[in-house]
Design a protein around this motif. Structure first.
Motif, PDB file in Angstrom:
ATOM      1  N   PRO A 139       0.802  -1.238   0.000  1.00  0.00           N
ATOM      2  CA  PRO A 139       0.000   0.000   0.000  1.00  0.00           C
ATOM      3  C   PRO A 139       0.829   1.279   0.000  1.00  0.00           C
ATOM      4  O   PRO A 139       0.398   2.307  -0.536  1.00  0.00           O
ATOM      5  CB  PRO A 139      -0.833  -0.111   1.278  1.00  0.00           C
ATOM      6  CG  PRO A 139      -0.898  -1.580   1.556  1.00  0.00           C
ATOM      7  CD  PRO A 139       0.418  -2.138   1.104  1.00  0.00           C
ATOM      8  N   GLY A 140       2.010   1.254   0.546  1.00  0.00           N
ATOM      9  CA  GLY A 140       2.814   2.467   0.610  1.00  0.00           C
ATOM     10  C   GLY A 140       3.291   2.952  -0.742  1.00  0.00           C
ATOM     11  O   GLY A 140       3.703   4.123  -0.874  1.00  0.00           O
ATOM     12  N   LEU A 141       3.211   2.114  -1.777  1.00  0.00           N
ATOM     13  CA  LEU A 141       3.673   2.524  -3.105  1.00  0.00           C
ATOM     14  C   LEU A 141       2.702   3.487  -3.787  1.00  0.00           C
ATOM     15  O   LEU A 141       3.068   4.151  -4.759  1.00  0.00           O
ATOM     16  CB  LEU A 141       3.864   1.286  -4.000  1.00  0.00           C
ATOM     17  CG  LEU A 141       4.921   0.276  -3.546  1.00  0.00           C
ATOM     18  CD1 LEU A 141       5.022  -0.862  -4.552  1.00  0.00           C
ATOM     19  CD2 LEU A 141       6.276   0.949  -3.376  1.00  0.00           C
ATOM     20  N   HIS A 142       1.489   3.554  -3.301  1.00  0.00           N
ATOM     21  CA  HIS A 142       0.493   4.424  -3.942  1.00  0.00           C
ATOM     22  C   HIS A 142       0.967   5.870  -3.982  1.00  0.00           C
ATOM     23  O   HIS A 142       0.783   6.581  -4.978  1.00  0.00           O
ATOM     24  CB  HIS A 142      -0.846   4.316  -3.207  1.00  0.00           C
ATOM     25  CG  HIS A 142      -1.942   5.123  -3.842  1.00  0.00           C
ATOM     26  ND1 HIS A 142      -2.168   6.450  -3.524  1.00  0.00           N
ATOM     27  CD2 HIS A 142      -2.860   4.804  -4.782  1.00  0.00           C
ATOM     28  CE1 HIS A 142      -3.175   6.907  -4.234  1.00  0.00           C
ATOM     29  NE2 HIS A 142      -3.624   5.920  -5.014  1.00  0.00           N
ATOM     30  N   GLY A 143       1.590   6.320  -2.906  1.00  0.00           N
ATOM     31  CA  GLY A 143       2.085   7.692  -2.881  1.00  0.00           C
ATOM     32  C   GLY A 143       3.189   7.937  -3.893  1.00  0.00           C
ATOM     33  O   GLY A 143       3.311   9.033  -4.438  1.00  0.00           O
ATOM     34  N   TRP A 144       4.014   6.915  -4.154  1.00  0.00           N
ATOM     35  CA  TRP A 144       5.054   7.066  -5.178  1.00  0.00           C
ATOM     36  C   TRP A 144       4.430   7.322  -6.544  1.00  0.00           C
ATOM     37  O   TRP A 144       4.866   8.198  -7.276  1.00  0.00           O
ATOM     38  CB  TRP A 144       5.917   5.801  -5.258  1.00  0.00           C
ATOM     39  CG  TRP A 144       6.730   5.519  -4.036  1.00  0.00           C
ATOM     40  CD1 TRP A 144       6.684   6.195  -2.840  1.00  0.00           C
ATOM     41  CD2 TRP A 144       7.701   4.496  -3.893  1.00  0.00           C
ATOM     42  NE1 TRP A 144       7.564   5.650  -1.956  1.00  0.00           N
ATOM     43  CE2 TRP A 144       8.225   4.598  -2.572  1.00  0.00           C
ATOM     44  CE3 TRP A 144       8.202   3.501  -4.719  1.00  0.00           C
ATOM     45  CZ2 TRP A 144       9.194   3.737  -2.086  1.00  0.00           C
ATOM     46  CZ3 TRP A 144       9.180   2.639  -4.251  1.00  0.00           C
ATOM     47  CH2 TRP A 144       9.669   2.750  -2.950  1.00  0.00           C
ATOM     48  N   PHE A 145       3.413   6.515  -6.870  1.00  0.00           N
ATOM     49  CA  PHE A 145       2.770   6.651  -8.187  1.00  0.00           C
ATOM     50  C   PHE A 145       1.973   7.965  -8.283  1.00  0.00           C
ATOM     51  O   PHE A 145       2.090   8.707  -9.256  1.00  0.00           O
ATOM     52  CB  PHE A 145       1.837   5.467  -8.440  1.00  0.00           C
ATOM     53  CG  PHE A 145       2.531   4.140  -8.542  1.00  0.00           C
ATOM     54  CD1 PHE A 145       3.734   4.019  -9.202  1.00  0.00           C
ATOM     55  CD2 PHE A 145       1.975   3.002  -7.983  1.00  0.00           C
ATOM     56  CE1 PHE A 145       4.391   2.784  -9.296  1.00  0.00           C
ATOM     57  CE2 PHE A 145       2.611   1.772  -8.074  1.00  0.00           C
ATOM     58  CZ  PHE A 145       3.820   1.661  -8.733  1.00  0.00           C
ATOM     59  N   ALA A 146       1.179   8.235  -7.255  1.00  0.00           N
ATOM     60  CA  ALA A 146       0.324   9.425  -7.297  1.00  0.00           C
ATOM     61  C   ALA A 146       1.153  10.706  -7.367  1.00  0.00           C
ATOM     62  O   ALA A 146       0.769  11.678  -8.028  1.00  0.00           O
ATOM     63  CB  ALA A 146      -0.592   9.455  -6.074  1.00  0.00           C
ATOM     64  N   GLY A 147       2.298  10.717  -6.703  1.00  0.00           N
ATOM     65  CA  GLY A 147       3.122  11.916  -6.705  1.00  0.00           C
ATOM     66  C   GLY A 147       3.933  12.103  -7.969  1.00  0.00           C
ATOM     67  O   GLY A 147       4.576  13.147  -8.138  1.00  0.00           O
ATOM     68  N   SER A 148       3.927  11.107  -8.852  1.00  0.00           N
ATOM     69  CA  SER A 148       4.719  11.192 -10.085  1.00  0.00           C
ATOM     70  C   SER A 148       3.858  11.241 -11.341  1.00  0.00           C
ATOM     71  O   SER A 148       4.370  11.065 -12.446  1.00  0.00           O
ATOM     72  CB  SER A 148       5.664   9.980 -10.162  1.00  0.00           C
ATOM     73  OG  SER A 148       6.510   9.908  -9.038  1.00  0.00           O
ATOM     74  N   LEU A 149       2.576  11.456 -11.180  1.00  0.00           N
ATOM     75  CA  LEU A 149       1.696  11.557 -12.346  1.00  0.00           C
ATOM     76  C   LEU A 149       2.019  12.795 -13.172  1.00  0.00           C
ATOM     77  O   LEU A 149       2.659  13.740 -12.692  1.00  0.00           O
ATOM     78  CB  LEU A 149       0.231  11.615 -11.900  1.00  0.00           C
ATOM     79  CG  LEU A 149      -0.379  10.314 -11.379  1.00  0.00           C
ATOM     80  CD1 LEU A 149      -1.725  10.593 -10.730  1.00  0.00           C
ATOM     81  CD2 LEU A 149      -0.532   9.293 -12.507  1.00  0.00           C
ATOM     82  N   ALA A 150       1.544  12.806 -14.409  1.00  0.00           N
ATOM     83  CA  ALA A 150       1.719  13.978 -15.261  1.00  0.00           C
ATOM     84  C   ALA A 150       0.943  15.160 -14.692  1.00  0.00           C
ATOM     85  O   ALA A 150      -0.065  14.979 -13.987  1.00  0.00           O
ATOM     86  CB  ALA A 150       1.244  13.669 -16.670  1.00  0.00           C
ATOM     87  N   PRO A 151       1.378  16.387 -14.953  1.00  0.00           N
ATOM     88  CA  PRO A 151       0.612  17.556 -14.486  1.00  0.00           C
ATOM     89  C   PRO A 151      -0.815  17.540 -15.030  1.00  0.00           C
ATOM     90  O   PRO A 151      -1.083  16.940 -16.080  1.00  0.00           O
ATOM     91  CB  PRO A 151       1.410  18.737 -15.058  1.00  0.00           C
ATOM     92  CG  PRO A 151       2.784  18.204 -15.306  1.00  0.00           C
ATOM     93  CD  PRO A 151       2.607  16.765 -15.667  1.00  0.00           C
ATOM     94  N   VAL A 152      -1.710  18.187 -14.316  1.00  0.00           N
ATOM     95  CA  VAL A 152      -3.116  18.232 -14.744  1.00  0.00           C
ATOM     96  C   VAL A 152      -3.212  18.997 -16.068  1.00  0.00           C
ATOM     97  O   VAL A 152      -2.789  20.156 -16.143  1.00  0.00           O
ATOM     98  CB  VAL A 152      -4.001  18.911 -13.682  1.00  0.00           C
ATOM     99  CG1 VAL A 152      -5.442  18.923 -14.133  1.00  0.00           C
ATOM    100  CG2 VAL A 152      -3.850  18.194 -12.342  1.00  0.00           C
TER     101      VAL A 152
END
Length: 534
Positions: free
Chosen positions: A94-107
């Motif tokens: 579950p802790g990996l979610h923050g890695w992915f969410a924080g590295s998404l493309a800009p809105v």
């Protein structure tokens, strides 16, 4: 650094994963080797790259055959697979979610409806449950994704491939362009997805293999402006408001109308065919419009509102000469010709290309009816113009001046009408406003627009079915205030509800059989010529 990332990959994947540097813009996963681009200095982004690669190693089937898919379908399926395997990995860690969410493309910009922007918005919707987006396609992606999880589970890869097929088909219907050579996966931490696909030819790089299929990605009816290999000449751009029925006000400068000239120039066969057709088209007998016009006075009448001074002088002269005078001394208003201008506005949306039950398309019948009407112009309407329109969102409402007021129906005009193609959608309100602006310059008298369509107003950036209907209704009201009468012929058996709402009870006709369109067009144009303005 690479050694530490290799240890991270081994800890997440449970197998040895070699991490190496790559001189390129994006991570590449080849077997159990992960190539990371040099210069990616942010540690969180590099960790997200490793975690995403591990998600594929744990949960994706590599090297699936891609030959049966079009390039857009491959890109959408890859994006859905990325989201699926990340969900599975986050379920275990579950802790990996923050890695992915924080590295998404800009809105992306909400007004950007390009392929990459839509995929970036979909990535964010599938990653962040609380995220909201007002795009219909993006919300549909989340709904289908969640429904598939509920019914089939995250492990069923084929179920998510079916979701990707639906979404890719929707993008094709929306005519979203996809250029494989220009596209890059929006999320910077995700790899190039070459791990997922087998393009069948080891000597052909994946991007070239996708590009080779591009000719089939959009299809023959894609509606891209350059389809057919001919460029259309742009004549000008104009902005118009649009009525928002929820806000109950006009949005200023909301739509852009782009005037274009159909790309017929240089087509010798079209000109020759137009010349031959002109000899075969019989004229339509249209009555000349006549109105009760108080500027036209009938003299020497038995009764009337005024004295005819010329007749009265002749009576005095006859009396002096002891002759029997003519008792017709009055004047009254009479029916006389007054100038009439009619603009026939053709719906040139993609649906007009569809063949009906009699194997003839509405577009072909529209062209024939327009030519018949123009050929009979000397017997009917004083001034006639034939224009057409289609739309590809509010930013691109294409408007074609096929035959202008006062322009002779020569071979070039016939070729222009014959060459126009059906594309895109039907943003009716903007087209009606622009047509009204053309009629403002016509002589005072009867001025009218006759719209020919096969369906209700629609466009790919509008998902409220009543929105464009109400905007078209407002455009008709604005035309009426400008002294322009508006009417419609709809080749649609189910058109009664929306055409009555837009044009009123008496200002529309419905042609159930497309073959009757020329006769209905002639009768409606004659009736418009005899109506009072306003």
């Amino acid at each position: 650094m690479n050694a530490a990332l290799s240890l991270l990959a081994r800890g997440l994947a449970g197998i040895d994963v070699e991490v190496q540097a790559l001189a390129g813009p994006r991570a590449v996963l080849v077997g159990k080797r992960l190539l990371l681009p040099e210069g990616t200095g942010e540690e969180r982004l590099r960790r997200a790259m490793v975690a995403h690669a591990v998600a594929h190693l744990r949960h994706s089937t590599p090297a699936r055959l891609a030959r049966a898919l079009k390039p857009m379908g491959i890109a959408v399926a890859s994006a859905i697979e990325d989201a699926r395997v990340e969900r599975l990995l986050c379920r275990d860690f579950p802790g990996l979610h923050g890695w992915f969410a924080g590295s998404l493309a800009p809105v992306p910009d909400p007004l950007d409806l390009g392929f990459a922007a839509l995929v970036a918005r979909m990535d964010r919707m599938l990653m962040l449950p609380a995220w909201q987006d007002d795009n219909h396609w993006v919300n549909k992606a989340r709904r289908l994704f969640d429904e598939t999880i509920a019914h089939a589970g995250l492990e069923d890869c084929d179920a998510f491939r079916a979701v990707a097929s639906i979404l890719a088909n929707d993008l094709g219907q929306m005519r979203v362009r996809f250029e494989p050579r220009d596209y890059a996966v929006p999320a910077p931490y995700r790899d190039d997805n070459s791990y997922l696909w087998d393009f069948g030819d080891a000597d052909t790089p994946p991007d070239e293999a996708i590009a080779l299929q591009q000719s089939g990605a959009l299809g023959e009816g894609s509606g891209h402006p350059s389809a057919g290999g001919m460029d259309e000449m742009e004549l000008g751009r104009y902005t118009y408001p649009e009525w928002d029925r929820k806000l109950e006000r006009l949005r200023p400068d909301w739509c852009t109308v782009i005037e274009k000239l159909p790309a017929w120039q240089g087509l010798t066969t079209l000109r020759e065919q137009a010349t031959a057709d002109s000899k075969r088209i019989p004229p339509l007998a249209l009555p000349r419009s006549r109105h009760l016009d108080r500027t036209h006075r009938l003299r020497r009448q038995w009764e009337g509102d005024e004295i005819d001074l010329s007749a009265a002088i002749e009576v005095l002269i006859d009396r002096r000469l002891r002759l029997q005078p003519d008792p017709r001394l009055f004047m009254r208003p009479g029916k006389g010709p007054r100038p009439s201008s009619l603009l026939v506005l053709l719906d040139l949306s993609a649906s007009a290309n569809d063949a009906g039950p009699h194997a003839v398309s509405l577009l072909d019948v529209e062209k024939r009816a327009a030519l018949l009407l123009a050929a009979s112009n000397t017997q009917g309407i004083d001034r006639l113009a034939i224009h057409g329109f289609s739309s590809n969102t509010r930013a691109e409402v294409y408007y074609y001046r096929l035959l202008d007021f006062g322009q002779p129906l020569d071979a070039a005009s016939r070729a222009t009408i014959g060459a126009v193609q059906g594309r895109y959608s039907t943003r009716m309100g903007a087209a009606l406003r622009h047509a009204t602006s053309h009629l403002r310059g016509e002589p005072a008298g009867q001025r009218a627009i006759l719209l020919v369509t096969d369906g209700a107003p629609s466009d790919i950036d509008v998902h409220d079915p009543g929105y464009l209907i109400e905007d078209a209704r407002q455009a008709v009201a604005e035309a009426r205030e400008a002294g322009v009468h508006t009417a419609c012929i709809a080749v649609d058996g189910a058109a009664d509800a929306y055409v009555r709402r837009i044009f009123g009870w008496r200002n529309h006709g419905i042609a159930d059989d497309v073959r009757t369109l020329p006769q209905r067009l002639a009768r409606m144009s004659a009736r418009l010529g005899m109506l009072r303005p306003g």
